[in-house]
Design an enzyme around this catalytic site. Structure first.
Site, PDB file in Angstrom:
ATOM      1  N   SER A 111       0.694  -1.307   0.047  1.00 45.06           N
ATOM      2  CA  SER A 111      -0.059   0.046  -0.139  1.00 45.06           C
ATOM      3  C   SER A 111       0.820   1.327  -0.001  1.00 45.06           C
ATOM      4  O   SER A 111       0.388   2.241  -0.102  1.00 45.06           O
ATOM      5  CB  SER A 111      -0.915   0.130   1.239  1.00 45.06           C
ATOM      6  OG  SER A 111      -2.251  -0.676   0.856  1.00 45.06           O
ATOM      7  N   LYS A 117       0.160   3.496  -2.784  1.00 40.60           N
ATOM      8  CA  LYS A 117      -1.033   4.469  -3.138  1.00 40.60           C
ATOM      9  C   LYS A 117      -0.289   5.807  -3.308  1.00 40.60           C
ATOM     10  O   LYS A 117      -1.423   6.730  -3.759  1.00 40.60           O
ATOM     11  CB  LYS A 117      -1.748   4.250  -1.710  1.00 40.60           C
ATOM     12  CG  LYS A 117      -2.536   3.274  -1.702  1.00 40.60           C
ATOM     13  CD  LYS A 117      -3.729   3.154  -0.327  1.00 40.60           C
ATOM     14  CE  LYS A 117      -4.686   2.105  -0.394  1.00 40.60           C
ATOM     15  NZ  LYS A 117      -3.924   0.740  -0.231  1.00 40.60           N
ATOM     16  N   SER A 152      -6.290   3.419   3.912  1.00 30.98           N
ATOM     17  CA  SER A 152      -5.599   2.441   2.723  1.00 30.98           C
ATOM     18  C   SER A 152      -6.553   1.649   2.104  1.00 30.98           C
ATOM     19  O   SER A 152      -6.595   0.372   2.164  1.00 30.98           O
ATOM     20  CB  SER A 152      -4.746   1.520   3.678  1.00 30.98           C
ATOM     21  OG  SER A 152      -3.663   0.979   2.657  1.00 30.98           O
ATOM     22  N   ARG A 204       5.513  -0.966  12.638  1.00 32.64           N
ATOM     23  CA  ARG A 204       6.175  -0.307  11.563  1.00 32.64           C
ATOM     24  C   ARG A 204       6.593   1.242  12.155  1.00 32.64           C
ATOM     25  O   ARG A 204       7.639   1.703  11.856  1.00 32.64           O
ATOM     26  CB  ARG A 204       5.374  -0.269  10.342  1.00 32.64           C
ATOM     27  CG  ARG A 204       5.084  -1.602  10.002  1.00 32.64           C
ATOM     28  CD  ARG A 204       3.817  -1.545   8.869  1.00 32.64           C
ATOM     29  NE  ARG A 204       2.696  -1.241   9.424  1.00 32.64           N
ATOM     30  CZ  ARG A 204       1.553  -1.103   8.952  1.00 32.64           C
ATOM     31  NH1 ARG A 204       1.277  -1.466   7.555  1.00 32.64           N
ATOM     32  NH2 ARG A 204       0.340  -0.918   9.617  1.00 32.64           N
TER      33      ARG A 204
END
EC number: 3.5.2.6
Length: 265
Positions: free
Chosen positions: A70, A73, A118, A250
């Site tokens: 993602s 994006k 997302s 993350r």
């Protein structure tokens, strides 16, 4: 003025394939402790825009390419805006009525919320409208990763041929920050607005997460930059993520490194 307070002895190396402006990258293996603490493996790459210097805990992995998931994006939004597939950040994309596991996907969205949550189905529709030929041309103009869109046009970033490394993410993000990509300044401005993740009196973060699950190894991403009063620090991290239980790591690990180096308080 914030100065990188690197606490380890650095190994300086020249690495082919890292951002062209970077002749020397410095490795700080002390950052590995942040991954070890969470029983994981991964890489964090930082780029000091003022000093034109790059830092990482793992030079080899920093240059290893993975599916963007993602994080794609970001370029997908830029292309959709520039080609008129998306009019602006206010255009509403109607929910198709199909109930999906992620509750936030099951409603109408605009570009800002589709990026924030997302929303894969929205971006798949962008890609279908863009089409293979235009998508390939634009990614080549961006010099984005290996530029390989083999696979389905609406999922190649999830399970197709495209791959990008952490250092290549940094190169792409730097061009976006400086409005140097081959799209309009308006498109870049809107996407940077959509990337806004955090803002306070000390810093602003613009970023995008990613989680690659369809092809092994499963990888988590967080890429973006930290805006300070007197500098910008770009970052790209990826880490092994066999299950979704560690998705929050993350951001957590990246921020631990940013705090260790006194970039954020």
């Amino acid at each position: 003025m914030r100065v990188l307070a690197l606490s380890a002895v650095f190994l300086v190396a020249s690495i082919i394939g890292m951002p062209a402006v970077a002749k020397e990258w410095q490795e700080n293996k002390s950052w590995n402790a942040h991954f070890t603490e969470h029983k994981s493996q991964g890489v964090v790459v930082l780029w000091n825009e003022n000093k034109q210097q790059g830092f990482t805990n793992n030079l080899k992995r920093a240059n290893q390419a993975f599916l963007p998931a993602s994080t794609f994006k970001i370029p997908n939004s830029l292309i959709a805006l520039d080609l008129g597939v998306v009019k602006d950040e206010h255009q509403v994309f109607k929910w198709d009525g199909q109930t999906r596991d992620i509750a936030t996907w099951n409603r109408d969205h605009n570009l800002i919320t589709a990026m924030k949550y997302s929303v894969v189905p929205v971006y798949q529709e962008f890609a279908r409208q863009i089409g293979e030929a235009r998508m390939s041309k634009m990614l080549h103009a961006f010099d984005y990763g290996n530029e390989d869109i083999s696979g389905n046009v609406d999922s190649f970033w999830l399970d197709g041929g495209i791959r990008i490394s952490a250092t290549e993410q940094i190169s792409f993000l730097r061009k976006l920050y400086h409005n140097k990509l081959h799209v309009s300044e308006r498109s870049q401005r809107i996407v940077k607005q959509a990337m806004l993740t955090e803002a306070n009196g000390d810093y602003i973060i613009r970023a995008k997460t990613g989680y690659s699950t369809r092809i092994e190894p499963k990888i988590g991403w967080w890429v973006g930059w930290v805006e300070l009063d007197d500098n910008v620090w770009f970052f790209a991290m990826n880490m092994d993520m066999p299950t979704s239980d560690g998705l929050g790591l993350r951001q957590a690990i990246t921020k631990e490194v940013l705090k260790q180096e006194k970039i954020i308080p």
